[in-house]
Design an enzyme around this catalytic site. Structure first.
Site, PDB file in Angstrom:
ATOM      1  N   ASP A 161       0.830  -1.209   0.000  1.00 35.33           N
ATOM      2  CA  ASP A 161       0.000   0.000   0.000  1.00 35.33           C
ATOM      3  C   ASP A 161       0.864   1.259   0.000  1.00 35.33           C
ATOM      4  O   ASP A 161       2.076   1.212   0.268  1.00 35.33           O
ATOM      5  CB  ASP A 161      -0.893  -0.043   1.247  1.00 35.33           C
ATOM      6  CG  ASP A 161      -2.174   0.766   1.100  1.00 35.33           C
ATOM      7  OD1 ASP A 161      -2.306   1.531   0.122  1.00 35.33           O
ATOM      8  OD2 ASP A 161      -3.038   0.635   1.987  1.00 35.33           O
TER       9      ASP A 161
ATOM     10  N   ASP B 278     -10.567   2.038  -3.329  1.00 35.79           N
ATOM     11  CA  ASP B 278     -11.122   1.800  -1.995  1.00 35.79           C
ATOM     12  C   ASP B 278     -12.644   1.840  -2.028  1.00 35.79           C
ATOM     13  O   ASP B 278     -13.291   1.480  -1.051  1.00 35.79           O
ATOM     14  CB  ASP B 278     -10.626   2.877  -1.018  1.00 35.79           C
ATOM     15  CG  ASP B 278      -9.269   2.511  -0.431  1.00 35.79           C
ATOM     16  OD1 ASP B 278      -8.822   1.370  -0.634  1.00 35.79           O
ATOM     17  OD2 ASP B 278      -8.664   3.378   0.227  1.00 35.79           O
TER      18      ASP B 278
END
Ligand code: DGJ
Length: 735
Positions: free
Chosen positions: A483, A553
């Site tokens: 990430d 997301d």
């Protein structure tokens, strides 16, 4: 288009013509008198170039003449391959160099060329690759004799794709260091302004909207200044003819194989020419080159389609699937995963994780991914980035203990990391406060309570790499989610001298690529998925190292139709992570049926991201059925050839079909956004099938001809409620 012809590079030394042929396209350049490398043509394949598109000259006012004997010749009116500023061309230059004497005027003329089979690697940079039987590469040398500097332009044509891979290297053989202020990967000068441009703007949770805008006599710019390719723009840019559609018309597209700041621009000039320039972002960039050194730009992939956007996308998908993604997962079936992020956020312990894992295992999910919060003392996003050791309060038996228990429950184990970041509240920061990007004496701006590690610093990279090695070697980890949750600010590195500070962002990218190369080579069986707050770094640079990217997301099924549609313009389905999450959705508050969430996620790499321990038995049965069905069709979801059928930016419908390479089966996915009373029927024309074959459609228990399905279309069952969706598996049957 049937692509039967392969690529070739033809060089006519007598006329100075370079003719690059792909299976369905041609790209033609010519060395003009005086040694200027001009661009003549890019478009449908020509059997041979005989001069119809040669440059025409007229005496034009206010366009100066390098050769005073010839008032018709001006670089300002010449289509050029790698143009400079300062010698009569007033358009946007492909590069800019500040020489030791402070001047920025350069004069690069054609010097030599070589042709080779295959494709040379770009040292330290991600790039497409090809074997000797798959591609040919032309390298043209331009030379500034005054400065003794060469620019090598690389062009690779692929036998099976209408794609061109381009990059440039600046090689210093002269006396004094100079500073590169701009170095594009590719420039194309069209002698037409009959274009609109398409790009993929967006935001966090709203990545890659597809936007189409006309060009005017001005400069259209698509760029990132964030130190990453970004959620806000993607390094994809296309010029399309105004009549181009999904299935017809000319499309010229660029995609930069780079994960940092970039610039793509299209400038329409006074004579209705259009100059496109794509490369690393020149704003905030400079690079000092000393004698004996070389600077190589990232690679730009150029794709041509004479059959609309659909064909353009299929060319990108094929190229990336075969010539960009590497490693053991290149063609491998991707597992169905469950990720605990939206289920628990930071609030979990081993017991909770194992409850989720064992319930997910019952639904036949294959991989459990432990997300953020397992290390340091990370109970929220304010601490511990940089301290990649387990938090024993949450996981008393460590990562290894948890991974083994997950495996006993019947699933593989994966883990989340954010290696490029550092929390101020971390042991790493307390020990090395200068290991982050910063400018001495200035505030260090935090974002999501974190700073960016200085990956331009080899010591920082070595430390992080060592922690990651220890983590991956210490437990049975078969998947890593990498990430990256903020953009760069105060971009400075203490390991670089003052005059090299503007190199920091690019040196960071080179450092990042170095770490990713080492880690992925050392752990070849691990499936890596890149992520940057979802799709903030969904670019071909990342795909070279990590074959999957967490698309967004935003897991809402309706939002996802647009996000996945936009993403599919350049990127293949096997690259996209798509999860079923809880309702009301955590990003947009919408409640959609589990079926719709499943169907939309099942067209890419399916995952689940919700607390399955809180679902009813009936919901768990539905999930298990989705997983079983997905396993039957995922070879199509992940590797089928994509045809987009209904555009969710334009209509209430979203429809795609993914077809096997022998066209004997296909996966059709449909979702209707909002229902209407007394609504008209919806009919969708399928694509990519064999017209003379008959296909059973399992969702309908019927069989139809491929021609009927494609030319007449098929009616979608009456829309009775919002978010109604269908997933049909088509299989060829005996007529
Ligand atoms: C952003 C990612 O996109 C999410 O999926 C999740 O991993 C969080 N970061 C964790 O901090």
């Amino acid at each position: 288009m049937t692509m039967t012809q392969s690529a070739a590079i033809h060089v006519e030394e007598k006329t100075g013509v370079f003719h690059l042929q792909g299976p369905g396209m041609s790209y033609v350049m010519k060395v003009q008198e005086g040694g200027y490398l001009t661009h003549l043509y890019w478009g449908r394949r020509l059997s041979r170039y005989r001069g119809s598109a040669d440059v025409r000259y007229e005496d034009r006012g206010f366009s100066g003449n390098p050769n005073k004997e010839d008032r018709t010749f001006s670089l300002d009116t010449t289509p050029l391959e790698y143009p400079a500023y300062g010698n009569t061309d007033y358009r946007d230059p492909a590069f800019e160099i500040e020489w030791a004497d402070g001047s920025r005027v350069s004069d690069f003329r054609y010097k030599s060329y070589t042709v080779q089979k295959g494709k040379p690697a770009l040292d330290g940079l991600p790039a497409s690759y090809a074997g000797e039987a798959e591609a040919e590469t032309l390298i043209i040398e331009l030379r500034d004799e005054l400065q003794q500097v060469s620019i090598f332009l690389r062009y690779t044509v692929f036998h099976a794709s209408d794609a061109l891979a381009r990059s440039a290297s600046i090689v210093h053989e002269g006396g004094e260091p100079f500073v590169i202020q701009k170095a594009s990967s590719a420039n194309v000068d069209f002698r037409s302004r009959a274009f609109e441009y398409i790009h993929l703007p967006g935001a966090h949770n709203r990545e890659r909207d597809m936007v189409r805008t006309p060009l005017g006599q001005s400069r259209a710019v698509v760029e990132s200044r964030r130190g990453s390719s970004s959620h806000q723009q993607n390094p994809f840019f296309a010029l399309v003819r105004p009549d181009a559609t999904e299935t017809s018309g000319e499309v010229f597209a660029w995609n930069l194989v780079y994960s940092g700041s970039f610039l793509a621009s299209a400038e329409v000039d006074q004579f209705d020419g259009t100059r496109v320039n794509v490369g690393i972002q020149p704003f905030g960039f400079s690079w000092e080159l000393s004698p004996g050194e070389t600077f190589t730009t990232p690679e730009a992939v150029l794709v041509y389609s004479s059959e609309g956007l659909g064909q353009m996308s299929r060319t990108f998908h094929h190229l990336y699937g075969e010539h960009l993604v590497r490693g053991s997962w290149k063609h491998r079936t991707r597992p169905v995963l469950i990720n605990n992020w939206e289920a628990t956020y930071f609030d979990f312990d081993e017991k909770k994780i194992l409850e989720i894992a064992s319930r997910a295992a019952e639904a036949e999910i294959e991989l459990f991914v432990l997300d953020d919060g397992w290390f340091g003392r990370r109970d929220d996003d304010r601490s511990s980035l940089g301290d990649w050791t387990v938090d024993e309060r949450k996981l008393p038996d460590g990562v290894q203990g948890l991974a083994e228990k997950v495996k006993e429950a019947g699933m593989d184990f994966g883990i989340w990391v954010e290696p490029e970041m550092i929390s101020v509240d971390s042991d790493l920061y307390r020990a090395h406060p200068d290991w982050c990007l910063h400018v001495p004496g200035r505030r260090r701006s935090e974002s999501r309570n974190q700073l960016v590690l200085d990956f331009a610093n080899p010591e920082v990279r070595a430390h992080i790499l060592e922690q990651l090695r220890t983590l991956l070697a210490g437990a049975p980890i078969s998947y890593v989610k990498w990430d990256m949750n903020r953009n760069m600010t105060e971009i400075g590195s203490p390991v670089l001298p003052a005059h090299r500070q503007q190199e920091t962002a690019h040196r960071y990218m080179l450092g990042l690529y170095d770490v990713m190369e080492k880690l992925t080579q050392e752990f070849p069986e691990v499936l890596f998925e890149s992520c940057s707050g979802g799709g903030g770094r969904f670019d071909p640079g990342m795909l070279y190292y990590m074959p999957q990217t967490w698309t967004s997301d935003n897991t809402d099924a309706v939002s996802r139709t647009r996000i996945q549609y936009g993403t599919s313009l350049a990127y293949p389905s096997a690259a996209m992570g798509a999860h079923v999450s809880d309702v009301p959705n955590h990003q947009v508050g919408r409640t959609t049926p589990l079926a719709a969430r499943g169907h939309v996620a099942m067209e890419a790499n399916l995952g689940y991201e919700l607390d399955v321990t809180k679902l009813s038995d009936a919901e768990m049965v539905e999930i298990r059925d989705q997983v079983r069905r997905y396993k039957e069709v995922r070879h199509l979801s992940q590797y089928g050839t994509l045809y987009r059928l209904a555009d969710p930016f334009q209509t209430e419908s979203y429809a795609t079909i993914r077809v096997s390479s022998d066209r004997s089966e296909a996966l059709f996915v449909y979702m209707h956004r909002l229902a209407e009373a007394n609504a008209p029927f919806v009919r969708v024309k399928l694509d990519g099938l064999k017209p003379d074959a008959v296909y059973s459609v399992d969702g309908l228990d019927r069989a139809f001809g491929g021609d009927e399905l494609m030319y007449a279309g098929i009616d979608i069952p009456v829309i009775e409620h919002d978010f109604q969706s269908h997933l049909w598996h088509l299989k060829e049957v005996k007529a």
